[in-house]
Scaffold this active site. Structure first.
Site, short mmCIF file in Angstrom:
data_model
loop_
_atom_site.label_atom_id
_atom_site.label_comp_id
_atom_site.label_asym_id
_atom_site.label_seq_id
_atom_site.Cartn_x
_atom_site.Cartn_y
_atom_site.Cartn_z
CG MET A 1 -1.25 -8.19 -7.07
SD MET A 1 -0.42 -7.54 -8.53
CE MET A 1 0.94 -6.64 -8.04
N GLY B 1 0.75 -1.33 -0.05
CA GLY B 1 -0.06 -0.01 -0.16
C GLY B 1 1.04 1.17 0.24
CB SER B 2 4.23 2.25 -0.84
OG SER B 2 4.48 1.89 -2.20
CG ASN B 3 2.14 3.31 -5.84
OD1 ASN B 3 2.40 4.20 -6.33
ND2 ASN B 3 2.64 2.04 -5.60
CE LYS C 1 -12.12 -11.15 -10.57
NZ LYS C 1 -11.40 -11.02 -11.79
CG ASN D 1 -2.77 -1.46 -12.84
OD1 ASN D 1 -2.49 -1.27 -11.51
ND2 ASN D 1 -1.75 -2.02 -13.44
CG HIS E 1 3.23 -2.60 -14.80
ND1 HIS E 1 2.77 -3.95 -14.10
CD2 HIS E 1 4.13 -2.92 -15.65
CE1 HIS E 1 3.46 -4.92 -14.68
NE2 HIS E 1 4.40 -4.17 -15.57
C1 GAR Z 1 3.66 -1.33 -7.24
O1 GAR Z 1 4.82 -1.25 -7.59
C2 GAR Z 1 2.70 -1.48 -8.50
O2 GAR Z 1 3.06 -0.88 -9.46
C3 GAR Z 1 2.74 -2.84 -8.68
O3 GAR Z 1 2.28 -3.46 -7.35
C4 GAR Z 1 3.24 -2.68 -6.50
C5 GAR Z 1 2.47 -2.37 -5.33
O4 GAR Z 1 3.20 -1.67 -4.20
N1 GAR Z 1 1.53 -3.22 -9.64
C6 GAR Z 1 1.79 -4.05 -10.53
O5 GAR Z 1 2.88 -4.89 -10.42
C7 GAR Z 1 0.51 -4.38 -11.31
N2 GAR Z 1 0.85 -5.46 -12.47
P1 GAR Z 1 2.47 -0.70 -3.09
O6 GAR Z 1 1.46 -1.86 -2.67
O7 GAR Z 1 3.42 -0.65 -2.19
O8 GAR Z 1 1.56 0.40 -3.69
#
Ligand code: GAR
Length: 193
Positions: free
Chosen positions: A89, A11-13, A64, A106, A108
């Site tokens: 995910m 969850g840093s984003n 789903k 999203n 990436h």
């Molecule tokens: C992030 O780096 C995001 O870009 C990636 O998961 C991480 C989540 O980090 N997403 C993918 O790889 C999508 N295919 P976070 O939980 O610290 O935000």
């Protein structure tokens, strides 16, 4: 404008978005965090930011479709304008995509279409590319598919450690996501008013 974040892990984003909302950098209200993993650390972060958190596990539904209908039933009364996937995910299927056309984005950690999937930073590093980066894109039914909205490139230094690259990518992610969300909301606002 109202936004929601979907996440599955650290969850840093999410925190970067929540902080930007709190400080007024993102001019919107963060109405909900949807989480599909009950032990995800992002839940703790949501509490810190007082963001309502809804843990919805696919295994508790027959399909789903029913799982996504439950999510939509939470989001509709909140009048969500933009859904930001941040380490969520799961593939978004018809129910979500039809209810929020062009409203789900999203992030990436690679320069799409290269290195799709859940281990993009490591995959790019192990491949030996000299340039990688971050992509923000609209969501469709394909994994890390959909029209690209923003990208930022990052050079990989010779002998750079994977941990250092990861840290640099996450920093770029946090800034680019905030900037891009703001831009999209301003565009929506301009179209409505
Ligand atoms: C992030 O780096 C995001 O870009 C990636 O998961 C991480 C989540 O980090 N997403 C993918 O790889 C999508 N295919 P976070 O939980 O610290 O935000």
């Amino acid at each position: 404008m109202n936004i929601a974040v979907f996440a599955s892990g650290n969850g840093s984003n999410f925190a970067a978005i929540a902080e930007a909302v709190k400080t007024g950098k993102i001019k919107a209200s963060l109405k909900a965090l949807i989480v599909d993993k009950p032990k995800a650390y992002v839940i703790t972060r949501a509490k810190e930011y007082n963001v309502p958190c809804y843990v919805i596990e696919l295994k508790n539904f027959n399909s789903k479709k029913e799982y996504e209908e439950k999510i939509v039933s939470i989001l509709k009364p909140l009048n969500i304008d933009l859904i930001c996937l941040a380490g969520y995910m799961k593939i978004c299927d018809e129910v979500l995509l039809n209810n929020y056309p062009n409203k789900i984005i999203n992030i990436h950690p690679a320069l799409l279409p290269a290195f799709k999937g859940a281990h993009a930073i490591l995959d790019a590093y192990n491949y030996g590319v000299k340039v990688t980066g971050v992509t923000i894109h609209y969501v469709n039914k394909e994994i890390d598919g959909g029209k690209i909205i923003a990208q930022e490139a990052i050079m990989i230094a010779d002998e750079e450690k994977i941990e250092d690259l990861e840290a640099r990518i996450h920093e770029v992610e946090h800034n680019l996501y905030v900037k891009t969300i703001n831009k999209l909301l301003e565009d929506y606002d301009a179209r409505i008013n």
